[in-house]
Design a protein around this motif. Structure first.
Motif, short mmCIF file in Angstrom:
data_model
loop_
_atom_site.label_atom_id
_atom_site.label_comp_id
_atom_site.label_asym_id
_atom_site.label_seq_id
_atom_site.Cartn_x
_atom_site.Cartn_y
_atom_site.Cartn_z
N ARG A 18 45.61 78.17 11.02
CA ARG A 18 45.94 76.79 10.67
C ARG A 18 46.79 76.69 9.41
NH1 ARG A 18 39.74 74.56 11.59
NH2 ARG A 18 39.57 75.27 13.77
N CYS A 19 46.85 77.74 8.62
CA CYS A 19 47.65 77.71 7.41
C CYS A 19 49.14 77.82 7.79
CB CYS A 19 47.27 78.85 6.48
SG CYS A 19 48.26 78.94 4.96
N PRO A 20 49.97 76.88 7.37
CA PRO A 20 51.39 76.94 7.76
C PRO A 20 52.12 78.12 7.14
CG PRO A 20 51.03 75.18 6.16
CD PRO A 20 49.68 75.69 6.53
N TRP A 21 51.62 78.66 6.04
CA TRP A 21 52.31 79.76 5.36
C TRP A 21 51.95 81.12 5.95
CZ3 TRP A 21 55.78 77.12 3.22
CH2 TRP A 21 55.50 75.92 2.57
N ALA A 22 51.05 81.16 6.92
CA ALA A 22 50.69 82.44 7.51
C ALA A 22 51.75 82.93 8.50
CB ALA A 22 49.34 82.33 8.21
N GLN A 23 52.58 82.03 8.98
CA GLN A 23 53.64 82.42 9.90
C GLN A 23 54.92 82.75 9.11
OE1 GLN A 23 52.77 82.80 12.98
NE2 GLN A 23 50.76 81.84 12.73
N MET A 24 55.92 83.18 9.82
CA MET A 24 57.20 83.50 9.19
C MET A 24 57.84 82.22 8.67
SD MET A 24 59.17 86.04 8.44
CE MET A 24 58.63 87.31 9.57
N VAL A 25 58.12 82.17 7.38
CA VAL A 25 58.68 80.97 6.76
C VAL A 25 60.03 81.32 6.12
CG1 VAL A 25 56.45 79.88 6.32
CG2 VAL A 25 57.41 81.44 4.62
N GLN A 26 60.88 80.32 6.03
CA GLN A 26 62.18 80.48 5.42
C GLN A 26 62.10 80.12 3.93
OE1 GLN A 26 64.72 81.84 6.96
NE2 GLN A 26 63.54 81.95 8.89
N PRO A 27 62.92 80.75 3.09
CA PRO A 27 62.90 80.42 1.66
C PRO A 27 63.17 78.94 1.39
CG PRO A 27 64.08 82.47 2.03
CD PRO A 27 63.79 81.90 3.37
N SER A 28 64.04 78.33 2.19
CA SER A 28 64.33 76.92 1.97
C SER A 28 63.11 76.05 2.22
CB SER A 28 65.48 76.48 2.87
OG SER A 28 65.16 76.72 4.25
N MET A 29 62.27 76.42 3.21
CA MET A 29 61.06 75.66 3.49
C MET A 29 60.09 75.73 2.33
SD MET A 29 60.55 76.95 7.42
CE MET A 29 58.90 76.23 7.47
N VAL A 30 60.00 76.90 1.70
CA VAL A 30 59.08 77.06 0.57
C VAL A 30 59.53 76.20 -0.60
CG1 VAL A 30 58.02 78.72 -0.99
CG2 VAL A 30 58.53 79.38 1.36
N LEU A 31 60.82 76.23 -0.89
CA LEU A 31 61.33 75.45 -2.02
C LEU A 31 61.17 73.95 -1.79
CD1 LEU A 31 64.57 77.44 -2.96
CD2 LEU A 31 62.36 77.45 -4.12
N GLU A 32 61.40 73.51 -0.57
CA GLU A 32 61.26 72.09 -0.28
C GLU A 32 59.81 71.64 -0.41
OE1 GLU A 32 62.81 71.43 3.57
OE2 GLU A 32 64.90 71.84 3.01
#
Length: 512
Positions: free
Chosen positions: A438-452
């Motif tokens: 259920r954690c959204p950060w456990a999947q592959m994330v893009q750097p732009s998504m993290v910064l936003e």
């Protein structure tokens, strides 16, 4: 702090109070580098609790107060909690009752069990506070010498929640009771997973459960003289002389006991009580003690073949068990001389099923310990990773955070490679394990998504002024990544991933 107690130093436990006030001692826990634990001496016998609390709250902006008591709270303790809640209502107060292992040792000598002890230890603290109109955040009964037992894990979780201010935890959660699993079984499963990652844990646990020799189950067969319990053991074990192992369940050992008054239920995983009478007072007392200890209980009515014209039924015994509050106890009619005529086969099957159930009951406890061990390491690394990210240029901060989140997911076994390996070992579809995340950060994330997600967007006023070349800035200001926001993102992701890891491992360890 994760360090063993200083048993080699007798002054660590046996020393008089310091003659002069000592300054508070700070400690930085490895799992929470952003927090400081202050070792504060409590108020003296002649010190006014209200004045002590006034001085205490002036030392630092504390996020939580942990009141450590060796027993029931005294008058000064109640006054201190009342003063804290009166002066700082937003300051949560945890009460810790230490010495749970010593209390358990004394309780065993008096015939009590851990299932009854923990609620009693908590009630000894909570009831006096409740009578004074006080309700702390929680009461935990712990032993600093045995941090894997009692309420120590719950205490750590609450402190992590209060320090990180995570909204996912509910302060009103009740403390869970320990399952009816002996510590020997828990140690054996822990050793089976030693040195392996969380992704390897399901396979190691399933292999340990499949090998009955690694997880022995002890069954106490208690029977009054003349009840034929020794013959029953021989019939259950196939009449093999000198063996007390059930066929089909090599890890299950039957122990021949005769004196019900001297049996300690906590020393066995399962109790089989045999009697030729419909009602036997010593056995009823032992049955109550077994249920209080959280042990599985089975009763066998023996010598059914003595009088075939009027065989003793189990109806009277079941009625008596219902009156004694033991309605869940299963009763079998058996005869050691005619094993095929009555319910000896069903009794043998029930023993094997109970043994397998006891071994599976240890899985949530072991998985919780393994996940908490990894969570401590990830939280300890979160501060260093956040500092490293903030020291890099802005364009590299997103890549650094995304890399750190992916490393945490791999540590908890939530990356695709680990999930695939666990799915193959458990013979499950990959989507069944992915559905537990259920954690959204456990999947592959893009750097732009993290910064936003972590850096707020420029305000509308800033965007409008950016179009004015003289009075405004020439371009839209870029969002900044601060140490606080980076650490909060990484630490919160670690806690959420830990919860996901427990669900994934429990699903992967499910036995068909």
């Amino acid at each position: 702090m994760g360090s063993p107690p200083r048993l080699h130093d007798p002054r660590a436990f046996f020393q008089p109070p310091p003659p002069t006030p000592v300054p508070p001692t700070p400690h930085v826990p490895p799992a929470l580098p952003s927090a400081v634990l202050w070792d504060l001496p409590g108020p003296g016998p002649d010190e006014v609790p209200e004045a002590y609390v006034t001085q205490l709250l002036g030392l630092a902006p504390f996020a939580c107060l942990v009141l450590v008591l060796p027993g029931p709270p005294g008058g000064n303790d109640v006054a201190m909690v009342r003063a804290v809640q009166a002066r700082a209502r937003a300051l949560p107060c945890l009460v810790v009752r230490t010495g749970a292992d010593l209390a358990l040792h004394t309780a065993k000598r008096r015939g009590h069990t851990i299932a009854r002890l923990l609620p009693q230890l908590r009630a000894q603290v909570s009831e006096p506070l409740a009578r004074a109109g006080l309700k702390p955040l929680g009461v935990a009964a712990v032993s600093t010498l045995e941090p894997d037992r009692f309420d120590f894990a719950w205490l750590e979780d609450v402190l992590v929640r209060e320090v990180l201010q995570l909204p996912m935890f509910d302060p009103g959660d009740l403390l869970e009771e320990l399952p009816a699993v002996r510590e020997r079984t828990l140690r054996a499963l822990t050793e089976a997973c030693a040195g392996g990652s969380l992704a390897e844990a399901p396979g190691l646990l399933r292999a340990a459960l499949a090998d009955a020799s690694q997880l022995p189950v002890d069954v106490a067969v208690v029977g009054q003289p003349g009840s034929g319990h020794t013959s029953l053991i021989a019939a259950l074990c196939g009449d093999a002389p000198g063996t007390h192992t059930l066929p089909g369940a090599p890890g299950l050992t039957l122990w021949d006991l005769s004196d019900a008054g001297t049996v300690d239920p906590s020393r066995y995983d399962l109790l089989l009580l045999t009697t030729s009478n419909v009602y036997c007072e010593p056995f009823i007392r032992l049955a109550r003690a077994a249920v209080a200890a959280g042990r599985a209980l089975i009763m066998a009515l023996t010598q059914v073949d003595v009088d075939l014209r009027d065989p003793p039924g189990s109806v009277g015994l079941r009625e008596q068990l219902v009156q004694e509050g033991l309605a869940e106890t299963r009763v079998f009619l058996v005869s050691s001389h005619e094993p095929q005529a009555f319910e000896l086969g069903r009794l043998r099957q029930a023993l094997a099923e109970e043994a397998a159930g006891l071994q599976r009951a240890a899985l949530p406890v072991i998985i919780g310990r393994l996940v908490r061990r990894e969570r401590r390491q990830v939280l300890a690394e979160a501060w260093r990773q956040a500092l490293h990210v903030c020291l890099r240029p802005m364009e590299d901060a997103g890549h650094g955070l995304a890399t750190a989140l992916q490393a945490s997911a791999a540590t908890f076994g939530l990356d695709e490679a680990s999930l695939t390996r666990m799915a193959i070992a458990a013979k499950l579809e990959l989507r069944e394990l992915q559905a537990q995340i259920r954690c959204p950060w456990a999947q592959m994330v893009q750097p732009s998504m993290v910064l936003e997600a972590m850096a707020p967007s420029p305000s509308l006023a800033a965007r409008l002024w950016s179009y004015v070349p003289f009075w405004g800035s020439p371009s839209v200001p870029q969002p900044q990544v601060t140490l606080e926001t980076a650490y909060r993102l990484l630490s919160q992701a670690a806690v959420e991933m830990a919860l996901d890891a427990e669900r994934v491992l429990l699903r992967a360890c499910t036995l068909g």
